[in-house]
Write an enzyme that holds these catalytic residues in place. Structure first.
Site, PDB file in Angstrom:
ATOM      1  CG  ASP A   1      -1.885 -12.960   8.915  1.00  0.00           C
ATOM      2  OD1 ASP A   1      -1.997 -11.881   8.307  1.00  0.00           O
ATOM      3  OD2 ASP A   1      -2.824 -13.493   9.544  1.00  0.00           O
ATOM      4  N   GLY A   2       0.303 -10.623   9.521  1.00  0.00           N
ATOM      5  CA  GLY A   2       0.466  -9.664  10.607  1.00  0.00           C
ATOM      6  C   GLY A   2       1.126  -8.347  10.233  1.00  0.00           C
TER       7      GLY A   2
ATOM      8  NE  ARG B   1      -3.101  -9.022  12.626  1.00  0.00           N
ATOM      9  CZ  ARG B   1      -3.020 -10.336  12.728  1.00  0.00           C
ATOM     10  NH1 ARG B   1      -3.182 -10.913  13.913  1.00  0.00           N
ATOM     11  NH2 ARG B   1      -2.774 -11.064  11.668  1.00  0.00           N
TER      12      ARG B   1
ATOM     13  CG  HIS C   1       1.873  -4.925   3.153  1.00  0.00           C
ATOM     14  ND1 HIS C   1       1.561  -6.150   3.718  1.00  0.00           N
ATOM     15  CD2 HIS C   1       0.693  -4.297   2.947  1.00  0.00           C
ATOM     16  CE1 HIS C   1       0.241  -6.242   3.839  1.00  0.00           C
ATOM     17  NE2 HIS C   1      -0.311  -5.133   3.390  1.00  0.00           N
TER      18      HIS C   1
ATOM     19  CB  SER D   1      -4.475 -15.609  -0.669  1.00  0.00           C
ATOM     20  OG  SER D   1      -5.471 -14.632  -0.422  1.00  0.00           O
TER      21      SER D   1
ATOM     22  CG  ASN E   1      -4.252 -11.606   0.130  1.00  0.00           C
ATOM     23  OD1 ASN E   1      -3.193 -12.242   0.180  1.00  0.00           O
ATOM     24  ND2 ASN E   1      -5.042 -11.491   1.189  1.00  0.00           N
TER      25      ASN E   1
ATOM     26  CG  LEU F   1      -4.588 -24.969   6.880  1.00  0.00           C
ATOM     27  CD1 LEU F   1      -5.079 -26.294   6.303  1.00  0.00           C
ATOM     28  CD2 LEU F   1      -3.056 -24.922   6.829  1.00  0.00           C
ATOM     29  CB  SER F   2      -5.870 -18.333   5.054  1.00  0.00           C
ATOM     30  OG  SER F   2      -6.294 -17.879   6.315  1.00  0.00           O
TER      31      SER F   2
HETATM   32  C1  IPE Z   1       0.425  -9.864   5.404  1.00  0.00           C
HETATM   33  O1  IPE Z   1      -0.264  -9.556   6.546  1.00  0.00           O
HETATM   34  C2  IPE Z   1      -0.292 -10.810   4.475  1.00  0.00           C
HETATM   35  C3  IPE Z   1      -0.318 -10.354   3.049  1.00  0.00           C
HETATM   36  C4  IPE Z   1      -1.384 -10.497   2.298  1.00  0.00           C
HETATM   37  C5  IPE Z   1       0.865  -9.760   2.414  1.00  0.00           C
HETATM   38  P1  IPE Z   1      -1.679  -8.843   6.614  1.00  0.00           P
HETATM   39  O2  IPE Z   1      -1.741  -7.713   5.657  1.00  0.00           O
HETATM   40  O3  IPE Z   1      -2.765  -9.857   6.468  1.00  0.00           O
HETATM   41  O4  IPE Z   1      -1.641  -8.277   8.095  1.00  0.00           O
HETATM   42  P2  IPE Z   1      -2.822  -8.194   9.155  1.00  0.00           P
HETATM   43  O5  IPE Z   1      -3.434  -9.562   9.266  1.00  0.00           O
HETATM   44  O6  IPE Z   1      -3.792  -7.177   8.647  1.00  0.00           O
HETATM   45  O7  IPE Z   1      -2.153  -7.771  10.415  1.00  0.00           O
HETATM   46 MG    MG Z   2      -3.844 -10.978   7.807  1.00  0.00          MG
END
Ligand code: IPE
Ligand code: MG
Length: 222
Positions: free
Chosen positions: A2-3, A6, A19, A47, A50, A177-178
């Site tokens: 994750d992240g 951001r 990404h 997920s 997503n 845990l999402s």
């Molecule tokens: C990657 O991070 C997770 C994926 C679905 C590939 P994010 O896209 O959720 O990044 P943030 O949470 O917006 O920073």
């Molecule tokens: Mg995220």
């Protein structure tokens, strides 16, 4: 993992660039982890929820999956990594499904680390799928509902025949845990780090392992 979004935002870049760097990190850290002696690594790439993201972002992710699968094939072979995809692949473009199937097929006899790539994975969906299988076995194979065991459930999950995860690492600072391995994670150790996924490097993984080694795991005992 994750992240990514951001990470890009902090640099005034589009999310898709986040990404892209995240996917590069996926490739690098997988190779590293496979050399540390870890037997099974699961990376949560996409997920079942997503799909709610803007179409442009979903398409960028699908393009990266294709590209990185092709690029990583050499690494996986060099490091003897066996690759398995967990999740509902039927929702993907047929060309991507073909690539997924091929990636698994060429790697199926490898003896190194098992890499599970979770794509269109959701644990509720996984559990629902297992329940449907059990119901069919009750209806068609004379399975007695009173004799159903926990193992009958576990063996119908995508992770059938794999041990439960010892450690779940979440980057990006959230404590949830999402929809990841809800059944399997009953006694997994959870580790969360503020580090955003594209910045999660070898030393961050080592730090998580050191902390894991200091946890006292009692599995409900004393
Ligand atoms: C990657 O991070 C997770 C994926 C679905 C590939 P994010 O896209 O959720 O990044 P943030 O949470 O917006 O920073
Ligand atoms: Mg995220």
């Amino acid at each position: 993992m994750d992240g990514n979004g951001r990470w890009a935002k902090k640099r005034a870049l589009p999310r898709s660039i986040g990404h892209k760097f995240g996917a590069q990190n996926f490739r690098k850290i997988t190779r590293y982890i496979s050399k540390t002696g870890v037997k099974i690594l699961t990376l949560y790439a996409f997920s079942t929820e997503n799909w709610k993201r803007p179409l442009e972002e979903v398409n960028a992710l699908m393009g990266l999956f294709r590209q990185y699968l092709i690029d990583s094939l050499t690494d996986f072979r060099e490091d003897d990594i066996k690759v398995v995809f967990i999740g509902d692949r039927s929702a993907f473009d047929p060309k991507l499904v073909e690539l997924i199937n091929e990636t698994e097929e060429v790697a199926k006899n490898r003896k190194g680390m098992l890499l599970n790539i979770a794509m269109n994975y959701g644990s509720r969906d996984e559990i629902l799928r297992a329940v449907k299988m059990l119901c069919r076995d009750v209806r068609d194979k004379g399975l007695d509902p009173d004799l159903i065991t926990e193992n009958d459930i576990a063996s119908r999950l995508y992770t059938a025949h794999e041990p439960d995860p010892d450690l779940i690492i979440r980057t990006g600072g959230e404590f949830r845990l999402s929809n990841f391995m809800l059944y399997q994670s009953a006694y997994s150790e959870f580790y969360s780090t503020e580090t955003l996924w594209p910045d999660f490097h070898e030393e961050d993984f080592d730090k998580a392992i050191i902390e894991f080694n200091h946890r006292s795991r009692r599995f409900g005992g004393v």
